[in-house]
Design a protein around this motif. Structure first.
Motif, PDB file in Angstrom:
ATOM      1  N   ALA A  17       0.834  -1.181  -0.374  1.00 25.94           N
ATOM      2  CA  ALA A  17      -0.167   0.556  -0.022  1.00 25.94           C
ATOM      3  C   ALA A  17       0.386   1.069   0.139  1.00 25.94           C
ATOM      4  N   PRO A  18       1.689   0.959  -1.471  1.00 22.27           N
ATOM      5  CA  PRO A  18       2.713   2.681  -1.176  1.00 22.27           C
ATOM      6  C   PRO A  18       2.279   3.876  -0.928  1.00 22.27           C
ATOM      7  N   LYS A  19       0.676   3.973  -1.798  1.00 22.01           N
ATOM      8  CA  LYS A  19       0.793   5.703  -0.999  1.00 22.01           C
ATOM      9  C   LYS A  19      -0.080   5.990   0.538  1.00 22.01           C
ATOM     10  N   LEU A  20       0.318   4.609   0.913  1.00 21.03           N
ATOM     11  CA  LEU A  20      -0.018   5.036   2.320  1.00 21.03           C
ATOM     12  C   LEU A  20       0.749   5.755   3.074  1.00 21.03           C
ATOM     13  N   VAL A  21       2.346   4.885   2.715  1.00 27.21           N
ATOM     14  CA  VAL A  21       3.502   5.883   3.343  1.00 27.21           C
ATOM     15  C   VAL A  21       3.532   7.286   3.355  1.00 27.21           C
ATOM     16  N   GLU A  22       2.934   8.182   2.839  1.00 24.10           N
ATOM     17  CA  GLU A  22       3.361   9.417   2.403  1.00 24.10           C
ATOM     18  C   GLU A  22       4.155   9.648   2.323  1.00 24.10           C
ATOM     19  N   GLY A  23       6.202   9.121   1.020  1.00 24.55           N
ATOM     20  CA  GLY A  23       6.942   9.251   1.281  1.00 24.55           C
ATOM     21  C   GLY A  23       7.723   9.253   2.314  1.00 24.55           C
ATOM     22  N   GLY A  24       7.472   8.208   3.412  1.00 22.51           N
ATOM     23  CA  GLY A  24       8.565   8.149   4.532  1.00 22.51           C
ATOM     24  C   GLY A  24       8.994   7.188   4.133  1.00 22.51           C
ATOM     25  N   PRO A  25      10.497   7.072   5.272  1.00 23.62           N
ATOM     26  CA  PRO A  25      11.749   5.847   4.900  1.00 23.62           C
ATOM     27  C   PRO A  25      11.445   4.597   4.985  1.00 23.62           C
ATOM     28  N   PRO A  26      12.149   3.790   4.030  1.00 18.64           N
ATOM     29  CA  PRO A  26      11.835   2.991   4.524  1.00 18.64           C
ATOM     30  C   PRO A  26      12.629   1.802   6.117  1.00 18.64           C
ATOM     31  N   PRO A  27      11.237   1.038   6.608  1.00 17.81           N
ATOM     32  CA  PRO A  27      11.929   1.080   7.521  1.00 17.81           C
ATOM     33  C   PRO A  27      13.374  -0.532   8.301  1.00 17.81           C
ATOM     34  N   ILE A  28      14.318  -0.107   8.923  1.00 17.41           N
ATOM     35  CA  ILE A  28      15.881  -0.240   9.262  1.00 17.41           C
ATOM     36  C   ILE A  28      15.391  -1.704   9.226  1.00 17.41           C
ATOM     37  N   GLY A  29      16.128  -2.933   8.462  1.00 15.08           N
ATOM     38  CA  GLY A  29      16.386  -4.307   8.875  1.00 15.08           C
ATOM     39  C   GLY A  29      14.866  -5.493   9.030  1.00 15.08           C
ATOM     40  N   ALA A  30      13.791  -4.860   9.036  1.00 17.75           N
ATOM     41  CA  ALA A  30      12.784  -5.514   8.627  1.00 17.75           C
ATOM     42  C   ALA A  30      12.753  -6.822   7.468  1.00 17.75           C
ATOM     43  N   LYS A  31      12.644  -8.259   7.781  1.00 12.78           N
ATOM     44  CA  LYS A  31      12.751  -8.918   6.887  1.00 12.78           C
ATOM     45  C   LYS A  31      11.872  -9.997   6.893  1.00 12.78           C
ATOM     46  N   LEU A  32      11.901 -10.899   6.040  1.00 15.53           N
ATOM     47  CA  LEU A  32      10.970 -11.905   5.989  1.00 15.53           C
ATOM     48  C   LEU A  32      11.685 -13.094   7.126  1.00 15.53           C
ATOM     49  N   ALA A  33      11.046 -13.888   8.257  1.00 13.40           N
ATOM     50  CA  ALA A  33      10.288 -14.599   8.754  1.00 13.40           C
ATOM     51  C   ALA A  33      10.540 -15.967   8.837  1.00 13.40           C
ATOM     52  N   LYS A  34      11.073 -16.974   9.428  1.00 13.27           N
ATOM     53  CA  LYS A  34      10.814 -18.426   8.967  1.00 13.27           C
ATOM     54  C   LYS A  34       9.729 -18.884  10.234  1.00 13.27           C
ATOM     55  N   LEU A  35       8.619 -18.535   9.040  1.00 15.37           N
ATOM     56  CA  LEU A  35       7.402 -18.982  10.000  1.00 15.37           C
ATOM     57  C   LEU A  35       6.893 -20.368   9.299  1.00 15.37           C
ATOM     58  N   SER A  36       6.405 -21.477  10.133  1.00 15.19           N
ATOM     59  CA  SER A  36       5.458 -21.983   9.440  1.00 15.19           C
ATOM     60  C   SER A  36       4.342 -21.633   9.204  1.00 15.19           C
ATOM     61  N   ALA A  37       3.744 -22.652   8.013  1.00 19.51           N
ATOM     62  CA  ALA A  37       2.593 -22.566   7.189  1.00 19.51           C
ATOM     63  C   ALA A  37       1.492 -21.928   7.948  1.00 19.51           C
ATOM     64  N   SER A  38       1.088 -21.894   9.262  1.00 17.01           N
ATOM     65  CA  SER A  38      -0.225 -21.461   9.671  1.00 17.01           C
ATOM     66  C   SER A  38       0.336 -20.219  10.877  1.00 17.01           C
ATOM     67  N   ILE A  39       1.273 -20.647  11.708  1.00 14.99           N
ATOM     68  CA  ILE A  39       1.940 -18.758  12.145  1.00 14.99           C
ATOM     69  C   ILE A  39       1.703 -17.813  10.734  1.00 14.99           C
ATOM     70  N   ARG A  40       2.647 -17.883   9.639  1.00 12.66           N
ATOM     71  CA  ARG A  40       2.748 -17.034   8.356  1.00 12.66           C
ATOM     72  C   ARG A  40       1.365 -16.988   8.424  1.00 12.66           C
ATOM     73  N   ASP A  41       0.571 -17.585   8.131  1.00 13.15           N
ATOM     74  CA  ASP A  41      -1.271 -17.384   7.772  1.00 13.15           C
ATOM     75  C   ASP A  41      -1.629 -16.311   8.860  1.00 13.15           C
ATOM     76  N   VAL A  42      -1.540 -16.184   9.904  1.00  8.90           N
ATOM     77  CA  VAL A  42      -1.999 -15.621  10.823  1.00  8.90           C
ATOM     78  C   VAL A  42      -1.439 -13.982  11.033  1.00  8.90           C
ATOM     79  N   ILE A  43      -0.053 -14.095  10.440  1.00  9.63           N
ATOM     80  CA  ILE A  43       0.628 -12.970  10.490  1.00  9.63           C
ATOM     81  C   ILE A  43       0.219 -12.229   9.589  1.00  9.63           C
ATOM     82  N   TYR A  44       0.213 -12.663   8.798  1.00 10.74           N
ATOM     83  CA  TYR A  44      -0.236 -12.153   6.616  1.00 10.74           C
ATOM     84  C   TYR A  44      -1.781 -11.333   7.225  1.00 10.74           C
ATOM     85  N   GLN A  45      -2.284 -11.952   8.171  1.00  8.65           N
ATOM     86  CA  GLN A  45      -4.009 -11.998   8.353  1.00  8.65           C
ATOM     87  C   GLN A  45      -3.178 -10.383   9.591  1.00  8.65           C
ATOM     88  N   PHE A  46      -2.975 -10.262  10.384  1.00  8.60           N
ATOM     89  CA  PHE A  46      -2.519  -8.797  10.911  1.00  8.60           C
ATOM     90  C   PHE A  46      -1.965  -7.599  10.107  1.00  8.60           C
TER      91      PHE A  46
END
Length: 309
Positions: free
Chosen positions: A71-100
Motif C-alpha cells: 500500500a505505497p500511497k499510505l506511507v506518504e514518502g516516509g523512509p523505509p523501515p530499517i532491518g525488517a525481513k522475512l521471518a522463518k515461520l510455519s505455514a499456519s503462523i505465517r497465515d495469521v501474521i499475514y492477516q494481521f
C-alpha cells in the motif's frame, strides 16, 4: 574580603550556573495528556505511529516486503523501515501474521480517511533493535542475541511486544474523545487490536511451558520479563501482565494462567501517549527517542515532546 575578589567569585558562580543550564537537558513535561490541549485530530493521529510499526513488522515477517509494495500511497514518502525481513515461520503462523499485516493496512487507511495523518516515521525493526528490548527485559545480554525472525516462537514473542501497547493507548484515548465519529473509529480499532493481542497471547499460552532455545527460559517467563519492562518504562504502575501471574493477580484472584491481561475487574488497562512513547522509545522518557523510533514519532503529540529536549 576585597571587592575585586568578591567580583571574581560572583562571576565564577554565574559562569558555572550558565554552564550547568547549557549542559543539563531540559526536563520533559510529565503533564497528563488529559490536561493538555489536544483535539480529537491529535488523539486519532498519534496511533498512526504504532499502526505503521505493526503493519511493517507483520507484512515483512510474513511476506518479506512491506507497505511500499502492499500500500505505497499510505506511507506518504516516509523512509523505509530499517532491518525488517522475512521471518522463518510455519505455514499456519505465517497465515495469521499475514492477516494481521493486512488488518493494519486497513487501520492506516481508516485513520487517514478520518484525519489528515502524517508520513511513516523512520522505524527500526532490525534484529538488533529487538535484541536490545529483550536484553533490557532480562537485565543482561542474551547470548546469542535474540532474533525475532528466526522461528515461530521468537516472532510471536516479538509480536507480543507490539499490539498490546497500541490497544492500551486506544483504551486511554477513548474517554478523551469529543465526537461520536472519533469514538466509533477508536472502538473499531480497539476491537481488532485487542483481538490480535488475544491471538498472540493464546498462541504463546499454548506454548507457555516450552523452552525458548537456546536461552533455557520458558515462553511464559519471557512474557513476564517483557511485561515487567513495559511497566518499568511506562512509569505509571501495573498496566502490563505476562502469561502467568501470582494467583492473587489472576482473574478473580483464582488462577495462575493469564491468557488476557486486565485489572482486578478484568478490564483493559489504559495508557497515555507519554507512557506509550516511553515504552516504544525504550528510554523511559517521552522526550528521548530511540528503540523502534530512532528519530521519534510523528504527529503533534509526539513532536511536542521532542521539542523539549
Amino acid at each position: 574580603m576585597a571587592p575585586h575578589y568578591v567580583s571574581r567569585v560572583t562571576t565564577s558562580i554565574v559562569l558555572l550556573l550558565i554552564a550547568s543550564l547549557i549542559l543539563t537537558p531540559k526536563s520533559c513535561s510529565s503533564k497528563p495528556i488529559s490536561q493538555q490541549t489536544s483535539s480529537d485530530v491529535d488523539l486519532l493521529e498519534f496511533p498512526l505511529n504504532l499502526e505503521y510499526l505493526e503493519a511493517e513488522f507483520f507484512l515483512y515477517g510474513s511476506l518479506g516486503h512491506g507497505l511500499d509494495v502492499v500500500a505505497p500511497k499510505l506511507v506518504e514518502g516516509g523512509p523505509p523501515p530499517i532491518g525488517a525481513k522475512l521471518a522463518k515461520l510455519s505455514a499456519s503462523i505465517r497465515d495469521v501474521i499475514y492477516q494481521f499485516g493486512l488488518q493494519e493496512v486497513g487501520h492506516l487507511r481508516a485513520i487517514k480517511s478520518t484525519v489528515k495523518g502524517f508520513p511513516r516515521p523512520l522505524l527500526d525493526l532490525s534484529k538488533s533493535s529487538f535484541a536490545k528490548v529483550m536484553d533490557s527485559a532480562f537485565g543482561r545480554p542474551l547470548v546469542p542475541p535474540f532474533d525475532p525472525y528466526a522461528n515461530d516462537i521468537n516472532f510471536l514473542l516479538a509480536s507480543y511486544v507490539i499490539p498490546y501497547v497500541g490497544l492500551t493507548g486506544y483504551v486511554g484515548a477513548n474517554p478523551l474523545l469529543q465526537n461520536a465519529t472519533s469514538r466509533k473509529l477508536v472502538a473499531g480499532l480497539l476491537g481488532v487490536e485487542s483481538g490480535q493481542d488475544a491471538v498472540i497471547r493464546t498462541l504463546l499460552y499454548e506454548r507457555h511451558s516450552s523452552v525458548v532455545k537456546p536461552y533455557g527460559v520458558s515462553v511464559a517467563e519471557f512474557t513476564n520479563h517483557i511485561s515487567t519492562l513495559r511497566n518499568k518504562l511506562g512509569k505509571d504502575g501495573l498496566k502490563d501482565e505476562g502469561l502467568m501471574v501470582p494467583i492473587g493477580q489472576g482473574a478473580e484472584g483464582r488462577v495462575l494462567g493469564n491468557i488476557l491481561a486486565g485489572d482486578k475487574d478484568s478490564l483493559s488497562y489504559p495508557r497515555t501517549p507519554q507512557e506509550i512513547l516511553r515504552i516504544v522509545y525504550g528510554s523511559g522518557n517521552e522526550c528521548v527517542p530511540g528503540g523502534f523510533y530512532p528519530d521519534g514519532g510523528n504527529g503533534r503529540i509526539a513532536k511536542s515532546y521532542l521539542k523539549l529536549t
